[in-house]
Design an enzyme around this catalytic site. Structure first.
Site, short mmCIF file in Angstrom:
data_model
loop_
_atom_site.label_atom_id
_atom_site.label_comp_id
_atom_site.label_asym_id
_atom_site.label_seq_id
_atom_site.Cartn_x
_atom_site.Cartn_y
_atom_site.Cartn_z
N ARG A 151 0.31 8.39 11.58
CA ARG A 151 1.59 8.24 10.87
C ARG A 151 2.51 9.42 11.14
O ARG A 151 3.72 9.26 11.25
CB ARG A 151 1.35 8.04 9.38
N ARG A 198 -5.01 4.70 -1.25
CA ARG A 198 -4.49 3.70 -0.32
C ARG A 198 -5.37 3.61 0.92
O ARG A 198 -5.87 4.61 1.40
CB ARG A 198 -3.05 4.08 0.09
N ARG A 223 -3.65 11.83 -2.56
CA ARG A 223 -2.75 10.92 -3.30
C ARG A 223 -3.55 9.79 -3.96
O ARG A 223 -4.46 9.21 -3.35
CB ARG A 223 -1.73 10.34 -2.33
N LYS A 233 8.85 11.76 -0.99
CA LYS A 233 9.99 10.86 -1.10
C LYS A 233 9.84 9.91 -2.30
O LYS A 233 10.76 9.76 -3.11
CB LYS A 233 10.16 10.04 0.19
N ARG A 275 13.46 3.73 9.36
CA ARG A 275 12.39 4.56 9.94
C ARG A 275 12.52 4.69 11.45
O ARG A 275 11.67 5.29 12.08
CB ARG A 275 11.05 3.93 9.60
P1 ADP Z 1 5.95 10.13 0.35
O1 ADP Z 1 6.59 9.02 -0.43
O2 ADP Z 1 6.96 11.01 1.04
O3 ADP Z 1 4.88 9.65 1.27
P2 ADP Z 1 4.71 10.87 -2.21
O4 ADP Z 1 5.85 10.97 -3.17
O5 ADP Z 1 3.86 9.66 -2.28
O6 ADP Z 1 5.24 11.11 -0.70
O7 ADP Z 1 3.82 12.20 -2.39
C1 ADP Z 1 2.64 12.41 -1.61
C2 ADP Z 1 1.58 13.11 -2.48
O8 ADP Z 1 1.98 14.45 -2.74
C3 ADP Z 1 1.35 12.47 -3.85
O9 ADP Z 1 -0.01 12.60 -4.16
C4 ADP Z 1 2.21 13.31 -4.80
O10 ADP Z 1 1.68 13.35 -6.12
C5 ADP Z 1 2.15 14.68 -4.15
N1 ADP Z 1 3.39 15.46 -4.28
C6 ADP Z 1 4.67 15.00 -4.20
N2 ADP Z 1 5.55 16.03 -4.32
C7 ADP Z 1 4.81 17.16 -4.45
C8 ADP Z 1 5.13 18.56 -4.61
N3 ADP Z 1 6.41 18.99 -4.63
N4 ADP Z 1 4.11 19.44 -4.69
C9 ADP Z 1 2.82 19.02 -4.66
N5 ADP Z 1 2.45 17.73 -4.52
C10 ADP Z 1 3.43 16.80 -4.42
P1 ADP Z 2 4.40 6.95 3.56
O1 ADP Z 2 5.77 7.31 3.14
O2 ADP Z 2 3.37 7.52 2.67
O3 ADP Z 2 4.16 7.18 5.01
P2 ADP Z 2 4.99 4.12 3.14
O4 ADP Z 2 4.47 3.58 1.88
O5 ADP Z 2 6.45 4.42 3.25
O6 ADP Z 2 4.12 5.39 3.49
O7 ADP Z 2 4.64 3.15 4.36
C1 ADP Z 2 3.35 2.64 4.54
C2 ADP Z 2 3.33 1.77 5.79
O8 ADP Z 2 4.20 0.64 5.61
C3 ADP Z 2 3.84 2.45 7.07
O9 ADP Z 2 2.82 3.21 7.71
C4 ADP Z 2 4.27 1.22 7.88
O10 ADP Z 2 3.14 0.55 8.44
C5 ADP Z 2 4.87 0.31 6.82
N1 ADP Z 2 6.31 0.57 6.65
C6 ADP Z 2 6.93 1.10 5.56
N2 ADP Z 2 8.25 1.18 5.74
C7 ADP Z 2 8.49 0.70 7.00
C8 ADP Z 2 9.66 0.54 7.79
N3 ADP Z 2 10.87 0.92 7.36
N4 ADP Z 2 9.52 0.01 9.04
C9 ADP Z 2 8.33 -0.37 9.52
N5 ADP Z 2 7.18 -0.23 8.82
C10 ADP Z 2 7.25 0.30 7.57
#
Ligand code: ADP
Ligand code: ADP
Length: 224
Positions: A176, A165, A132, A19, A94
């Protein structure tokens, strides 16, 4: 106060689906800011604010930060000038309560425009999250194997240090994913019922997913 129509995209998908990566790539193309609630919490944590301190205990476990604080934070963020045309929502809403609150927040400007859902398997989510790496200064996202920086540990964009992270550990990822299925996945039905949901296969190269997203946003046929 009534406003003109704005574009609000809500990106759905398990943690690690891509995302944030996709939202950042879309920003300049659409002229809309990415709003990542996770990034805002992390910024507050880094700056030792009261909000950061409150969020920390939830984030460390991979649980959701309470709705009232999160919703207020998003309301504040949407007041900023860069959201005049709308925003790309990454990680918010969420759960159903947040989704309804977001509908209310955006009602005057046409509500949610489109909900692309990026799908990957749980195994892939685990591989992506544990590999990541994030830039400490600008937040750019890399993967040690799938999307590595030119120089190990250094951000291509601003030379910042890349870090793992706190919550990107296998134990926290498991929780998660659990939280996603229990609390976030009901949004799939919610947005489907509003005819806003579009599924995108996230198991492909970053550029391919981006192309499909852009085609979708342009109102064209899906690229397969
Ligand atoms: P999210 O915001 O949904 O948690 P991220 O954009 O942070 O996901 O991506 C999670 C990890 O996967 C990062 O290390 C990113 O570089 C990698 N990643 C994202 N999209 C792809 C893809 N299409 N193929 C392989 N790795 C990806
Ligand atoms: P990812 O997409 O990789 O799961 P995020 O960076 O979106 O991680 O979120 C990291 C953490 O921040 C979540 O596990 C949660 O604790 C908090 N968080 C993020 N967005 C929300 C939300 N909309 N509501 C509640 N907690 C959130």
């Amino acid at each position: 106060m009534s406003q003109g129509k704005r574009t609000f995209l809500v990106l759905l998908g398990v943690p690690g689906a891509g995302k944030g990566t996709q939202a950042r790539l879309l920003e300049s193309d659409l002229g809309l800011p990415q709003i990542s609630t996770g990034d805002i919490f992390r910024y507050n944590l880094k700056n030792d604010t009261e909000l950061g301190l409150l969020a920390k205990s939830y984030m460390d476990k991979g649980d959701l930060v309470p709705d009232d604080v999160t919703i207020r934070m998003v309301e504040d963020r949407l007041q900023r000038e860069d959201c005049a045309g709308g925003a790309i929502m990454d990680g918010f809403p969420r759960n159903l309560f947040q989704a309804r609150a977001f509908d209310a927040m955006t009602a005057d400007s046409g509500g949610v425009s489109l909900v692309p859902m990026i799908t990957i398997s749980d195994e892939e989510a685990m591989r992506r999250i544990t590999g990541r790496r994030v830039c400490r200064s600008c937040g750019e996202v890399y993967h040690v194997e799938f999307n590595p920086p030119k120089q190990e540990g250094i951000c291509d964009k601003d030379g910042g240090e890349l870090y793992l992270r706190n919550d990107d550990t296998p134990e926290t990822v498991r929780n998660r994913l659990y939280v996603y299925y229990k609390q976030t996945s009901p949004l799939v039905g919610y947005y489907f019922a509003h005819d806003l949901l579009f599924e995108i296969d996230g198991n492909r190269a970053i550029e391919t997913v981006q192309t499909e997203l852009k085609t979708l946003l342009a109102g064209g046929e899906k690229v397969t």
